[in-house]
Scaffold this motif. Structure first.
Motif, PDB file in Angstrom:
ATOM      1  N   GLU A  37       0.811  -1.167   0.118  1.00 21.47           N
ATOM      2  CA  GLU A  37      -0.048  -0.028   0.040  1.00 21.47           C
ATOM      3  C   GLU A  37       1.030   1.348   0.099  1.00 21.47           C
ATOM      4  N   ALA A  62      -1.272   8.803  -2.266  1.00 22.68           N
ATOM      5  CA  ALA A  62      -1.799   8.329  -3.804  1.00 22.68           C
ATOM      6  C   ALA A  62      -1.226   9.180  -4.972  1.00 22.68           C
ATOM      7  N   ARG A 121       2.494   6.769 -13.464  1.00 23.16           N
ATOM      8  CA  ARG A 121       2.036   6.018 -12.626  1.00 23.16           C
ATOM      9  C   ARG A 121       3.002   4.807 -12.327  1.00 23.16           C
ATOM     10  N   GLN A 181       2.964   1.243  -9.611  1.00 22.69           N
ATOM     11  CA  GLN A 181       2.366   0.330  -8.585  1.00 22.69           C
ATOM     12  C   GLN A 181       3.407  -0.595  -7.819  1.00 22.69           C
ATOM     13  N   TYR A 207      -0.416  -6.971  -6.416  1.00 22.87           N
ATOM     14  CA  TYR A 207       0.065  -5.704  -6.879  1.00 22.87           C
ATOM     15  C   TYR A 207      -0.849  -4.807  -6.068  1.00 22.87           C
ATOM     16  N   SER A 208      -0.257  -3.466  -5.738  1.00 27.15           N
ATOM     17  CA  SER A 208      -0.930  -2.436  -5.000  1.00 27.15           C
ATOM     18  C   SER A 208      -1.865  -1.590  -5.949  1.00 27.15           C
ATOM     19  N   ASN A 209      -2.530  -0.606  -5.543  1.00 25.69           N
ATOM     20  CA  ASN A 209      -3.362   0.199  -6.419  1.00 25.69           C
ATOM     21  C   ASN A 209      -2.289   1.138  -7.027  1.00 25.69           C
ATOM     22  N   GLU A 210      -2.610   2.108  -8.033  1.00 29.38           N
ATOM     23  CA  GLU A 210      -1.538   2.854  -8.543  1.00 29.38           C
ATOM     24  C   GLU A 210      -1.678   4.002  -7.943  1.00 29.38           C
TER      25      GLU A 210
END
Length: 1829
Positions: free
Chosen positions: A343, A347, A415, A417, A424-427
């Motif tokens: 994580e 963001a 971007r 990841q 994989y995590s969120n982008e």
């Protein structure tokens, strides 16, 4: 005719074997066979066969009547076993109803129940045995009863760790097992047989130390073992108990992976006796566990990130009857797995960078977290510009190209990841802003490489970072200035200090260089680039051993290559690298030649034994110097000391001390100690503990005390049987295998006068010629005395007045001349006496017969004979006179003849004993009256003859004419009966004459006879005795009174016999002793004759045998009295016979006479030696040494004398003639005589031969044999052997826990598995943190993550050991090399780090260290890692990129200690593999604590005679600081004692007048740097007790802590318990009193409080246990008495059910004793109470005055104690063991697990009859049969 032996053809041969005869076989042939109830025992021997088959006639077998078929018992044919003959046997049952089947086996008949029955019938069994022509039959009864006994099921819980020899249970405590014996174990599992032992007495013991890890796999928490115990009763083997034993761990810890589902532990329960459940209130809340028959399974995975780090629960183990239970504490650690996606912390990331930045410029760092601890995160870029940038695994974003304005916009979107290898995590969005170029943002991105050797002096050039047009060079990081010096103008970089490569801050540096442009006036420097400096290694570090000294142990005489325990794979460090860090080893020092050092793995050493064996007795320990040397071209060395203890191996034989070996003891002395032998052994421990035994030559007369070596006799010895003994005494140590030596001593038996003289004959007979001179010997008696010396000097004597005996020679002579005519036979008694004390004698009867000589002349009854006859009477043959002559001699000496000196023409004498003078036939009548005078001579027939003469005058009167008187018969013969009175005429001698003429009759020599003168009638004046004179001769004359005419005639009166004399035996009873050899058929014994003085049939004797005892085996000739054999004589059956011989005359009314005769049967060698047992069965240890005793065989020969003397053939042989490795000694002791190897031969069937006539000179001997079955009991003499070693294997570093590494390791052991010798278990000796091995299979598994293992190749030492129950274990060691395959870079630490800190110092003042991890590659490059502190993270901070670590909080040394460890984790940014290291933090102490006292009083003890100046001791205070310097001062002192400032107490005055000294002391601290804590006490009271010099220092001590003995259960009151060495001693010399402290009897035993003698006070009954346990207390008699104690275990032998004392009576006895004790106790208590009241009254007065002063002081003390008590809590370890619920057994107290001793915890009290009193005041009843440890 030829001779034939048994079974040979006798058609034309004679059967010569005694008791054999020629018989016709069923086939019709003629063969020699044993007859007359004899059985063939050899080819040349017959022996009287058995009369019965079994010694018992009634057999009762108990069994389950419903279970068929089953063998219910055995009928032993034990009488057949006494004969070395093979019998064919059969048995028949009556009535035969198909219920029983009788099966014949050698020596027994098996009784098999084949049909179920309900009642208990009785059967008649006919047994029959046949051998050749011999058959014997016996009838016995068999009764089958229902057995009320049911085998018991016993459950036992056994906690892991129980030691070998622990008593689990004792089946003898079951009351229903009466009469059972020979207990044994049944199981089919070899491991179970190795783990448990059932001894012959019924005790179930642990055969091993009980550790599950040794016998089961690592995840096993409980395993059940089932054993059955069998026992024998009356020949019946029964299963008496089945034990269900559950071995369990009280705690179990393991590790499983996160989210893992599966079996987390296992257990093995094969019966329904136990139940395992998870305790409900301990089930994990968020997890589901399930249980099946063998495992506990985790159904739902544990989420590490959810906070589930451990799974803890409790297993309940319960017996199915709920009688017993225990628990297992289960702790499961959860290992984190990569199951959570990364994580991003944000963001959106915005980064700014100067436009024009060169390639590889760092743009920024994105941060992603992974909740997994082991996650390896990588990042992936997306977007149009993703190929122009690079992001590493740390999230560092760098440019791949120059970031020019021409190529890129001012805002670059990307971007990203994060990927952890699984998810994989969120982008996240990244925006890179390009900032326009300014001068102060210039970065030339140059890279400068510096290289310098460590330890160079300051100023050594490193690199030149000069760039043209730049000046004013400097380091961007000021820390660089601590290491390097940068010239401002030239850019030359030199060392600022001496650099140390081993210092991680020095070894590799990367500093940013800044400078100013020459032409610009800049406010800020330009970044030139990076200076990367590598410090190269020199060999400046010596190898470092982790300890200054190591200890190891190795057995002496070990084989070359044996590992030294404690010195295997020991790590040595060298901080240098490359060849500078490679260490080689060398050993030096005295004894180094015994050892060799081997390098194992990287810088690890192992010490092994060399080829030279070491002898502990010469070199008990070795101190060596181990030198580690690195680079040989520039070596550095480090040393350590190796202290190697050489442990003992039993390689020395006990040696007897020198001294005399010849001793003597008097015969008949009884048990007497002769000497004490001592032997020493140079070994140590059990190997030097010597026990003694008598191995040969004792013949049952001697024994040797096994502990002391005392040699003594055990019973009286008869010197006359054996006067010298050659004893072989063995001294054997307790090693395994043991060693022994033998000492030969000679014991001479001294004579005592215990034998009486014995005459060589039972009766002597001699002859003496009468009147012979007494100077000649008549005969000589001889006697022998088996004694020796003066005791054997025999003197002879007699009480006879007629004879003398020479006291020395035994020659008998007459004392005076003997006259045959006075006594023809003399019986005298001769006494033979020795002079011993007391003297002993024997007597014998001597018969001396006096032989007649002609020493008596005939005697006439008159001295002159004168007779007158007339011419009328001159008629031929007419009697003239009668001569009666006697001669006292006998035989011919008493016979005589008559002769005349003249006138033989006229007269002659007729007769012998009575001579009648008669007129010759031719004699002419004289013409006138004439007188004839002549001599008559009687001459005897002796040689020479003797004579007697007498004068005879015969006057012949001439009468003319013819006589008118004439006897018509010249001879009158009459017969009368003796013993009758004849007063009336018995006959008439009448002459014819003229009736007118009167005639008168007269008798010449009439004697007792008279004739009526007128009638001529004959009478007798008294009865006549025929035996005195059978005939009487006289002359009768008839004379005419008127004319004197006369005539004569001879009258002969014959005395008719009357049976008035009984027969008389001519010999005495003493002379009626005969001997005859046994087996003499029809042989002559001897004759017994009698005489009868009567005549005719009255004097004719008929002989007969009136009685024969015991058997009628003789006959007697009725006419001669000659005795002959008429039956089978067997001396072994009857050795002598007593006969009553009767002699009877043949009269109408016969008269008898009896006498006794003794017939001795002399021995003939007709019996072979017979062994007491037909077959011996023994067990011998394989390691038994030569001449070790095996058993004793005994053979006896029923013959006597030399025929019965038995010897043994030394060699024993098998049936095929092979010699067995056993020999038989003279006394029947069988000993080992050869090498025993169980693995080659495990059993022997040896034939032992006994030979008779051992003491005879000839060789005609007979032999007997028996079979010795020897079972070799395996000794653990074979180590396990690995097959295919050495081994190799490989495993991936990613392999999970429990992954199989290899299963190719196999070892076997040739020894027997039954006792564990051949069972192989595997162990890992090194690297056990990473690998585990299956103990049974040898398979190797991964134990923990291999990621933390530094090495890429690991060598494991694998040990295979066997599991012997009693022998020393043996082992084998091999190696397996395991390659660790690494697929991705993994970090590891090359060194250990240490951080120096100061107690309570501010963090900013503390030092820092730089921690570096490296990549596991050949280049050993520095790892691209991030760092974090995983433990004590709040106290320390580490730079995640550089690894620099420092304090973040103050450290209190008193809380942390002087050193502790902080765990640092390094994670590779690419592979995400990590490694942790423990950083040692050393805290320097600051004196910030004051000293204090932890007690209000400190006590010391002195003797009153302690001298002045004596240092008593130290007052002790406590201070957590290390450098505390307390100072002590006096608050209240004492003149006799001085307190020094360091707390030392010193005597300064005499203590004779003091008993108690009290002082008050205060402690302070001068050098103090801290806060004062007023709650801790700084003062204390010092109490010094002054004791008198004779104070009781020592408590009594028994010779042994535990004694074991036995006594008979039926011992009478007063019987003493014999206990060797039972005594206590007091080193102070005080007297000791004894008492019984605790006991388990019913008060049956008493102890003498002075002597300690234990005796029976109350007879035992069956309520007492079979093993009595007493705790005996010894108290010394001193003012300050002290006690010592010991345990006495008494085993009651021959335990018998007895009438118990009723409970009321027992309670009454108890109450009486308790009342006496209560009265005494109350009296003492009252006396003490009165004393206490007085003391309390005085004390109360004093206390009232002083109480206020101490209130505050004591309140403080109580407050402190209360606080301590509260903090201590009530925690404990009670839940570690099995819980005890409603148990039917005694609680487990005072545990005594010595072998063979029943533990009270397992002794069932059992239900008792109502009358049985309790063993304690309140009995408990047995309700079940569960055992538990």
């Amino acid at each position: 005719m030829a001779n034939a032996s048994l079974d040979e053809d006798c058609s034309n041969a004679r059967c010569v074997v005694v008791n054999s005869s020629c018989v016709t076989t069923p086939a019709g042939s003629r063969r020699c066979a044993c007859v007359n109830k004899n059985v063939k025992i050899s080819r040349t021997g017959c022996s009287m066969g058995p009369s019965i088959l079994s010694s018992n006639e009634t057999f009762v077998f108990s069994t389950d009547l419903s279970r068929t078929p089953q063998t219910v018992g055995l009928i032993p044919l034990d009488e057949l076993s006494k004969f070395p003959v093979t019998f064919s046997t059969e048995a028949n049952v009556y009535p035969d109803e198909g219920i029983l089947d009788l099966r014949s086996s050698p020596g027994v008949i098996d009784v098999v129940l084949v049909k179920a029955i309900n009642d208990a019938p009785t059967f008649v069994v006919v047994l029959r045995a046949t051998a050749g022509e011999f058959t014997v039959q016996q009838v016995v009864t068999v009764r089958i009863t229902s057995s009320s006994f049911t085998p018991e099921d016993v459950t036992v819980m056994l906690v892991e760790g129980t030691r070998r020899g622990t008593l689990i249970a004792d089946v003898r405590t079951d009351g229903s097992l009466g009469g059972y014996s020979n207990y044994d174990m049944e199981t089919t599992d070899d491991t179970t047989r190795a783990l448990f032992i059932v001894n012959n007495s019924g005790q179930v013991l642990c055969g091993q130390d009980m550790f599950l890890s040794d016998f089961a796999n690592a995840d096993t928490v409980a395993k059940e073992y089932i054993i059955s115990v069998t026992a024998t009763k009356g020949g019946q083997v029964a299963r008496v108990a089945t034990f269900y034993i559950l071995l369990f761990r009280n705690a179990f810890t393991t590790m499983v992976r996160e989210n893992w589902r599966g079996n987390i532990l296992s257990y093995s329960i094969t019966s329904s006796r136990f139940r395992i459940d998870i305790k409900e209130d301990t089930r994990p809340d968020r997890l589901e566990l399930t249980k099946d028959l063998t495992t506990i399974r985790l159904v739902t995975g544990a989420d590490y990130e959810a906070g589930i780090r451990n799974i803890n629960f409790i297993l309940d183990i319960v017996t199915t009857d709920n009688a017993k239970s225990t628990t297992v504490d289960v702790r499961i650690k959860i290992e984190d797995q990569n199951d959570e996606p990364p994580e991003f912390q944000k963001a959106v990331y915005d980064f700014s960078l100067l436009a024009g930045s060169k390639r590889n410029s760092v743009v920024g760092v994105v941060s992603a977290t992974d909740r997994d601890t082991g996650g390896r995160t990588s990042f992936h870029l997306y977007g149009a510009y993703k190929d122009d940038f690079n992001i590493d695994n740390d999230g560092v974003l760098t440019s791949k190209v120059d970031l020019t304005k021409e190529r890129f916009p001012s805002t670059i979107p990307l971007r990203v990841q994060a990927y952890d290898g699984v998810a994989y995590s969120n982008e996240a969005n990244i925006t890179v802003y390009l900032i326009s170029f300014t001068s102060n943002a210039i970065n030339l991105n140059r890279t400068f490489l510096g290289n310098v050797s460590e330890s160079r002096p300051p100023g050594t050039p490193v690199a030149n970072v000069a760039v043209s047009n730049y000046t004013g060079y400097k380091f961007a990081n000021s820390r660089a200035n601590n290491l390097l010096k940068l010239n401002l103008t030239s850019g030359m970089v030199t060392t600022a200090i001496v650099l140390d490569r081993e210092n991680t801050d020095h070894a590799y540096t990367d500093f940013t260089i800044q400078a100013y442009m020459d032409s610009n006036d800049q406010c800020s420097p330009v970044t030139i680039g990076q200076l990367i400096t590598n410090v190269t290694d020199i060999n400046d570090n010596a190898p470092k051993f982790s300890r200054s000294s190591y200890t190891g142990r190795v057995k002496e005489s070990s084989n070359p290559g044996t590992l030294v325990d404690g010195l295997v794979d020991v790590v040595v460090t060298d901080d240098d690298s490359g060849e500078n860090g490679v260490v080689n080893f060398a050993l030096t020092g005295t004894g180094s030649n015994y050892f060799a050092v081997e390098k194992s793995n990287h810088n690890q050493f192992t010490i092994k034994t060399s080829g030279i064996r070491i002898d502990r007795e010469v070199t008990p320990y070795v101190v060596l110097t181990l030198t580690g040397t690195d680079n040989p071209s520039d070596p550095q060395t480090g040393t350590t000391t190796l202290n190697i203890t050489v442990t003992d191996v039993n390689d020395n034989t006990p040696r007897f001390s020198n001294g005399t070996t010849v001793f003597s003891v008097e015969e008949n002395a009884g048990p007497t100690t002769i000497t004490t032998v001592t032997a020493t052994d140079e070994d140590e421990g059990p190997n030097r503990q010597v026990s003694y035994s008598l191995v040969e030559g004792g013949f049952g007369f001697f024994e040797v005390n096994g502990s002391t070596g005392a040699v003594s006799t055990v019973k009286e010895i008869d010197r006359e049987n054996r006067n010298i003994f050659n004893l072989s005494i063995e001294a054997r140590d307790q090693g395994s295998p043991s060693r022994a030596s033998v000492l030969a001593i000679t014991v001479n038996i001294l004579d005592v006068n215990d034998e009486k003289p014995t005459f060589s004959q039972t009766f002597y007979k001699g002859n003496y010629t009468e009147n012979t001179s007494c100077t000649a010997n008549i005969l000589t008696v001889t006697a022998t005395d088996l004694d020796e010396g003066s005791n054997a000097n025999i003197r002879f004597s007699t009480t006879s007045s007629n004879f003398t005996v020479d006291p020395t020679s035994g020659a008998i002579r007459c004392a005076n001349l003997l006259d045959y005519e006075e006594m023809q036979q003399h019986l005298i008694e001769i006494k033979a006496e020795n002079p011993g004390t007391p003297s002993m004698s024997d007597t014998v009867t001597v018969e001396i017969n006096v032989e007649d000589v002609n020493d008596n002349s005939p005697r006439f009854d008159k001295t002159f004979y004168q007779s007158e006859i007339t011419t009328w009477e001159w008629v031929t043959n007419n009697p003239v006179d009668v001569f009666e002559v006697t001669d006292n001699d006998s035989g011919t000496n008493g016979q005589f003849t008559f002769s005349m000196s003249g006138h033989t023409d006229k007269f002659f004498i007729d007769g012998e004993t009575v001579g009648v003078l008669r007129i010759q036939e031719v004699a002419s009548q004289p013409g006138a009256s004439t007188t004839y005078n002549f001599d008559v001579t009687a001459s005897d027939k002796g040689s020479p003859p003797r004579t007697a003469s007498v004068s005879v005058s015969v006057h012949v009167k001439k009468i003319e004419g013819n006589s008118t008187v004439r006897f018509s018969y010249k001879e009158f013969r009459f017969t009368i009966v003796e013993n009758q009175q004849y007063t009336t005429p018995f006959g008439t001698a009448r002459a014819s004459h003229d009736v007118s003429v009167p005639v008168r009759y007269t008798l010449i020599h009439g004697g007792d006879f008279h004739i009526d003168p007128t009638s001529g009638e004959l009478t007798s004046s008294r009865p006549q005795d025929r035996e005195a004179a059978p005939n009487h001769t006289m002359v009768v004359r008839a004379r005419d009174v008127t004319t004197n005419a006369s005539d004569v005639a001879v009258i002969t009166v014959t005395i008719a016999d009357v049976n008035d004399n009984a027969p008389k035996f001519l010999t005495t009873t003493a002379q009626h002793v005969f001997s005859v050899p046994e087996n003499a058929m029809d042989g002559s014994v001897g004759a017994i004759t009698a005489e009868d003085e009567d005549a005719g049939e009255n004097g004719t004797i008929t002989y007969s045998i009136e009685s024969q005892i015991p058997r009628p085996h003789f006959s007697i000739d009725s006419g001669t009295g000659h005795i002959t054999v008429s039956g089978d004589l067997d001396r072994e059956t009857v050795a002598n016979y007593s006969l009553i011989i009767k002699a009877m005359d043949n009269a109408v009314t016969p008269l008898p006479a009896t006498t006794q005769a003794t017939i001795l049967i002399t021995d003939v060698n007709d019996n072979t030696p017979t062994f007491t047992t037909t077959a011996y069965s023994v067990t011998v240890r394989e390691n038994s040494t030569n001449l070790s005793k095996v058993t004793i065989v005994t053979a006896a020969d029923r013959d006597v004398g030399c025929n019965g003397s038995v010897s043994y053939v030394a060699d024993t042989v098998m049936a095929n003639g092979t010699v067995c490795p056993f020999k038989v000694l003279e006394d029947g002791v069988v000993k080992v005589s050869g090498y025993l190897d169980y693995e080659t031969t495990s059993t022997y069937e040896c034939i032992i031969t006994a030979v008779d006539r051992h003491k005879c000179s000839d060789t005609a001997r007979r032999t007997g044999s028996t079979t010795l079955s020897v079972t070799i009991f395996d000794f653990n003499d074979n180590p396990p052997v690995f097959h295919g070693a050495p081994y190799r294997g490989n495993i991936s570093r990613n392999a999970g826990i429990n992954s199989l590494v290899t299963d190719i390791i196999t070892a076997t052991d040739r020894d027997d598995k039954a006792n564990g010798n051949g069972l192989v278990k595997y162990h890992i000796l090194s690297n056990t943190d990473y690998f585990t091995i299956n103990r049974t299979t040898g398979s190797i598994y991964v134990a923990t993550s291999l990621d933390t293992l530094n090495d890429d190749e690991v060598t494991l030492r694998i040990k295979a050991t066997d599991l012997p129950q009693t022998d020393p274990p043996m082992e084998a060691i091999t190696e397996i090399t395991i390659s660790i395959i690494t697929d991705q870079p993994r970090p590891y630490f090359k060194k250990h780090y240490t951080l120096q800190a100061k107690d309570n110092e501010a963090p900013e003042k503390g030092e820092s260290i730089s921690i570096r991890a490296y990549v596991r590659r050949a280049s050993e490059e520095e790892c691209n890692c991030t760092y974090e502190v995983t433990a004590d993270a709040s106290s320390f901070h580490i730079n995640s990129m550089t690894g620099e670590m420092r304090q973040s909080l103050e450290i209190d040394r008193e809380e942390t200690g002087s050193q502790f460890y902080v765990t640092v984790k390094a994670t590779d940014l690419h592979s995400r593999y990590y490694r942790t290291t423990n950083v040692k933090v050393i805290v320097d102490d600051v004196n910030d604590n004051l000293p204090y006292f932890n007690s209000t009083e400190q006590k010391f003890i002195l003797n009153e005679s302690t001298p002045v100046g004596y240092m008593i001791g130290h007052v002790t205070s406590f201070d957590p600081d290390e450098n505390s310097k307390p100072r002590y001062t006096i608050i209240q002192g004492h003149d006799a004692v001085e307190l020094l400032s360091n707390g030392t107490l010193v005597v300064r005055a005499s203590l004779l007048n003091y008993t108690d000294i009290r002082m008050f002391v205060k402690v302070t601290e001068d050098d103090f740097d801290g806060r004062v804590n007023n709650t801790l006490p700084t003062d204390t009271q010092v109490s010094i007790e002054v004791r008198p010099d004779d104070y009781n220092e020592n408590a009594p001590k028994f010779v042994h802590e535990k004694y074991e003995t036995s006594m008979n259960f039926l011992a009478e009151v007063g019987a003493e318990v014999h206990i060797d060495d039972f005594r206590a001693t007091d080193a102070d010399g005080h007297n000791i009193t004894y008492g019984i402290k605790t006991r388990n009897d019913r008060g049956n035993l008493n102890i003498n409080n002075k002597t300690g003698t234990i005796s029976v006070g109350i007879r035992f009954d069956d309520t007492v246990p079979t093993i009595l346990k007493l705790i005996i207390e010894a108290t010394d008699e001193s003012p300050h008495s002290r006690t010592g104690s010991c345990t006495v275990l008494i085993t009651l032998k021959d335990f018998t059910a007895t009438e118990c004392i009723v409970e009321n009576e027992y309670l009454r006895l108890q109450q009486d004793r308790q009342q006496r004790e209560l009265f005494l106790g109350l009296f003492i208590a009252m006396a003490v109470l009165l004393g206490l009241i007085s003391i309390v009254a005085v004390f109360a007065c004093y206390k009232w005055r002083t109480v206020r002063r101490g209130i505050q002081y004591h309140e403080n003390i109580q407050t402190a104690r209360a606080k301590e008590g509260k903090e201590s809590g009530d925690g404990g370890y009670d839940n570690l063991g099995a819980r005890e619920e409603d148990t039917p057994y005694n609680p487990l107290r005072d545990r005594d697990f010595s072998a063979g001793v029943p533990n009270p915890a397992y002794v069932s009290s059992g239900p008792r009859p109502a009358c049985v009193p309790p063993a304690e005041p309140h009995p408990f009843q047995r309700q079940s049969s569960n055992y538990r440890i």
